[in-house]
Design a protein around this motif. Structure first.
Motif, PDB file in Angstrom:
ATOM      1  N   PRO A  27       0.822  -1.216   0.000  1.00 47.34           N
ATOM      2  CA  PRO A  27       0.000   0.000   0.000  1.00 47.34           C
ATOM      3  C   PRO A  27       0.857   1.268   0.000  1.00 47.34           C
ATOM      4  CG  PRO A  27       0.079  -0.948   2.194  1.00 47.34           C
ATOM      5  CD  PRO A  27       0.808  -1.900   1.300  1.00 47.34           C
ATOM      6  N   HIS A  95      -5.069  -0.837   7.206  1.00 45.93           N
ATOM      7  CA  HIS A  95      -3.824  -0.681   6.441  1.00 45.93           C
ATOM      8  C   HIS A  95      -3.019  -1.969   6.608  1.00 45.93           C
ATOM      9  CE1 HIS A  95      -0.580   1.932   4.718  1.00 45.93           C
ATOM     10  NE2 HIS A  95       0.173   1.004   5.276  1.00 45.93           N
ATOM     11  N   TRP A  96      -2.377  -2.455   5.545  1.00 45.42           N
ATOM     12  CA  TRP A  96      -1.669  -3.744   5.603  1.00 45.42           C
ATOM     13  C   TRP A  96      -0.686  -3.790   6.775  1.00 45.42           C
ATOM     14  CZ3 TRP A  96      -0.223  -6.200   0.242  1.00 45.42           C
ATOM     15  CH2 TRP A  96      -1.420  -6.506  -0.435  1.00 45.42           C
TER      16      TRP A  96
END
Ligand SMILES: NC(=O)c1ccc[n+]([C@@H]2O[C@H](COP(=O)([O-])OP(=O)(O)OC[C@H]3O[C@@H](n4cnc5c(N)ncnc54)[C@H](OP(=O)(O)O)[C@@H]3O)[C@@H](O)[C@H]2O)c1
Length: 327
Positions: A27, A95-96
């Protein structure tokens, strides 16, 4: 290419798997980290198994914690080659996250690996240990001192519970551990508990007010247990509440608050401000007995994460789990 624990929803079905991903799929973010270790917290267990609504964007790389070395940085304060840790900020949710060999993140979320801790020790602490310290700080901010009396810790064999017991004992408090695993009493006493109580006597509906016992409490389980703790606080006692392992409900009355001046402090680690995080981590590096930290943690590889997450939610994991993402 890098390996990651990916959570996805395919045709409404929740799926978690260990996959190999391309770097181009990372990301947005101004810092890329080569992850060394991550951890398994209760929230990771919920995210990996789908038993709680933790993941809010699919596909998601799980993992709310990580430590690693900065590979690339566009952030003015973060140098390539430095060692950083991350806890929370919605990582592993929106979020990753850290259960991967590589992560791209916002530099503002990262803090330097505290002096005195190895990367592995920082993840033995992880979000659970950092939250335990936030709870201790919350009690102390409200003026709870060792002379005032006993401190109860619920979910005593869990990640938050074990670190909280070690920290409180080190600071001179008399700690009473409340657990569903009284067979682990010897372990809890080695961490610093003076007494171990069976959670059976705490987790059922109780009276609005009970015998005054605790000067302070750290609660990781919520529900009737939290209500019963509040009912058994001494006059002006303080409860720090951070968890929901028994339940998210809070079936209590106002009696302890209006008749005994009890304070209930909420503790959140995810969005806690940077200054508080830095202080918590500095105190952890200085105050936590590293021999006890070693005794309460164990290491697994990335391929063992999914099975271990099931065990964690079943209450079968003791203390903290460190994840070596490179094996
Ligand atoms: N607010 C925050 O920012 C924050 C941060 C970290 C964690 N948390 C929360 O704190 C809690 C603990 O997290 P953790 O990572 O320490 O989890 P953990 O390692 O899984 O520990 C949870 C412990 O709770 C006890 N427990 C489990 N199921 C229970 C039940 N049905 N009734 C009563 N007790 C039960 C067990 O301890 P015994 O076997 O000793 O009874 C278990 O070991 C979780 O709810 C987590 O979401 C919140």
């Amino acid at each position: 290419m890098f390996n990651a624990v990916i959570v996805d929803k395919v045709e409404g079905q929740y799926q978690t798997a260990l996959r190999t991903l391309d770097d181009s799929s990372l990301p947005e973010g101004d810092v890329t980290v080569a992850v060394r270790y991550s951890t398994l917290n209760y929230k990771d267990g919920l995210a990996i198994t789908g038993k709680g609504p933790v993941v809010r964007k699919f596909p998601m790389v799980a993992g709310i914690d990580l430590v690693g070395t900065v590979e690339d940085s566009q952030h003015p304060d973060i140098a390539v080659g430095s060692e950083v840790i991350l806890n929370g900020w919605g990582v592993g949710e929106t979020h990753w996250g850290g259960l991967a060999q590589r992560a791209r993140l916002k530099g503002d979320w990262l803090i330097p690996l505290p002096e005195g801790l190895t990367p592995q020790q920082s993840m033995a602490i992880g979000t659970a240990g950092y939250t335990a310290m936030l709870c201790v700080m919350a009690l102390q901010k409200q003026g709870v001192t060792p002379e005032q009396g006993e401190i109860a810790v619920t979910g005593a064999n869990g990640g938050v519970g074990t670190v909280a017991i070690a920290l409180l004992a080190q600071a001179g408090y008399r700690v009473v551990a409340i657990t569903g695993r009284p067979q682990e009493s010897e372990f809890l006493q080695q961490l610093g508990a003076s007494e171990v109580l069976d959670r059976q006597d705490w987790n059922a509906p109780g009276k609005p007010l009970a015998r005054e016992r605790w000067a302070g409490a750290i609660d990781t389980v919520g529900s009737h247990t939290l209500a019963n703790l509040c009912a058994s606080m001494r006059y002006r006692g303080v409860v720090a509440a951070c968890g929901l392992a028994q339940g998210m409900d809070f079936p209590a009355s106002v009696a302890p608050f209006i008749l005994r001046g009890v304070t209930l402090v909420g503790v959140d680690s995810v969005m806690a401000p940077r200054e508080e995080r830095l202080l918590a981590w500095q105190r952890l590096a200085q105050e936590l007995d590293l021999n006890k930290l070693a005794a309460l943690s164990r290491e697994i590889g990335l391929s063992e994460v999914i099975a271990t997450a099931e065990q964690l939610l079943a209450g079968q994991v003791r203390g903290r789990v460190i994840v070596d993402v490179n094996r």
